[in-house]
Design a protein around this motif. Structure first.
Motif, mmCIF file in Angstrom:
data_model
loop_
_atom_site.group_PDB
_atom_site.id
_atom_site.type_symbol
_atom_site.label_atom_id
_atom_site.label_comp_id
_atom_site.label_asym_id
_atom_site.label_seq_id
_atom_site.Cartn_x
_atom_site.Cartn_y
_atom_site.Cartn_z
ATOM 1 N N UNK A 1 7.364 -2.923 -7.551
ATOM 2 C CA UNK A 1 6.387 -3.226 -8.628
ATOM 3 C C UNK A 1 5.423 -2.162 -9.076
ATOM 4 N N UNK A 2 5.165 -1.998 -10.383
ATOM 5 C CA UNK A 2 4.332 -1.011 -10.766
ATOM 6 C C UNK A 2 2.602 -1.572 -10.439
ATOM 7 N N UNK A 3 1.780 -0.767 -10.365
ATOM 8 C CA UNK A 3 0.393 -1.151 -10.097
ATOM 9 C C UNK A 3 -0.157 -2.297 -11.460
ATOM 10 N N UNK A 4 0.308 -2.109 -12.691
ATOM 11 C CA UNK A 4 0.091 -3.034 -13.510
ATOM 12 C C UNK A 4 0.878 -4.403 -13.400
ATOM 13 N N UNK A 5 2.084 -4.313 -12.750
ATOM 14 C CA UNK A 5 2.868 -5.637 -12.419
ATOM 15 C C UNK A 5 2.305 -6.270 -11.321
ATOM 16 N N UNK A 6 1.848 -5.454 -10.175
ATOM 17 C CA UNK A 6 0.973 -6.388 -9.209
ATOM 18 C C UNK A 6 0.120 -6.804 -9.510
ATOM 19 N N UNK B 1 -1.092 -10.634 -9.203
ATOM 20 C CA UNK B 1 -2.242 -11.144 -8.539
ATOM 21 C C UNK B 1 -3.112 -12.132 -9.690
ATOM 22 N N UNK B 2 -3.223 -11.832 -10.698
ATOM 23 C CA UNK B 2 -4.045 -12.637 -11.623
ATOM 24 C C UNK B 2 -3.247 -14.140 -11.859
ATOM 25 N N UNK B 3 -1.980 -13.907 -11.691
ATOM 26 C CA UNK B 3 -1.170 -15.112 -12.302
ATOM 27 C C UNK B 3 -1.168 -15.917 -11.005
#
Length: 75
Positions: free
Chosen positions: A9-14, A18-20
């Motif tokens: 996963x990319x940083x944005x996806x991670x 995390x937020x989800x």
């Protein structure tokens, strides 16, 4: 539960994951809290009423505990 390859996963996806996860955890905690509060209400009919403490009592300062400032002598 499906396994997620976190390394792919990319940083944005991670960050989105995390937020989800944090949002879902909050929802589950809130739902469980509501269940427990409802159960406490049902159980309250069998025992003494429980007083809910909103805040901790504030300790009062006694006159003997106050720090007295020395009186300055005029020169």
């Amino acid at each position: 539960m499906a396994k997620i390859d976190l390394d792919s996963l990319s940083i944005e996806e991670l960050a989105a994951l995390r937020d989800h996860a944090a949002d879902k955890l909050f929802e589950k905690v809130a739902a469980r809290r509501a269940e427990l509060e409802a159960e406490l209400e049902r159980l309250a009919q069998y025992g003494k009423p429980v007083k809910k403490s909103e805040t901790a009592p504030v300790a009062k300062i006694k006159k003997s505990d106050e720090v007295k400032e020395p009186v300055a002598k005029a020169a």
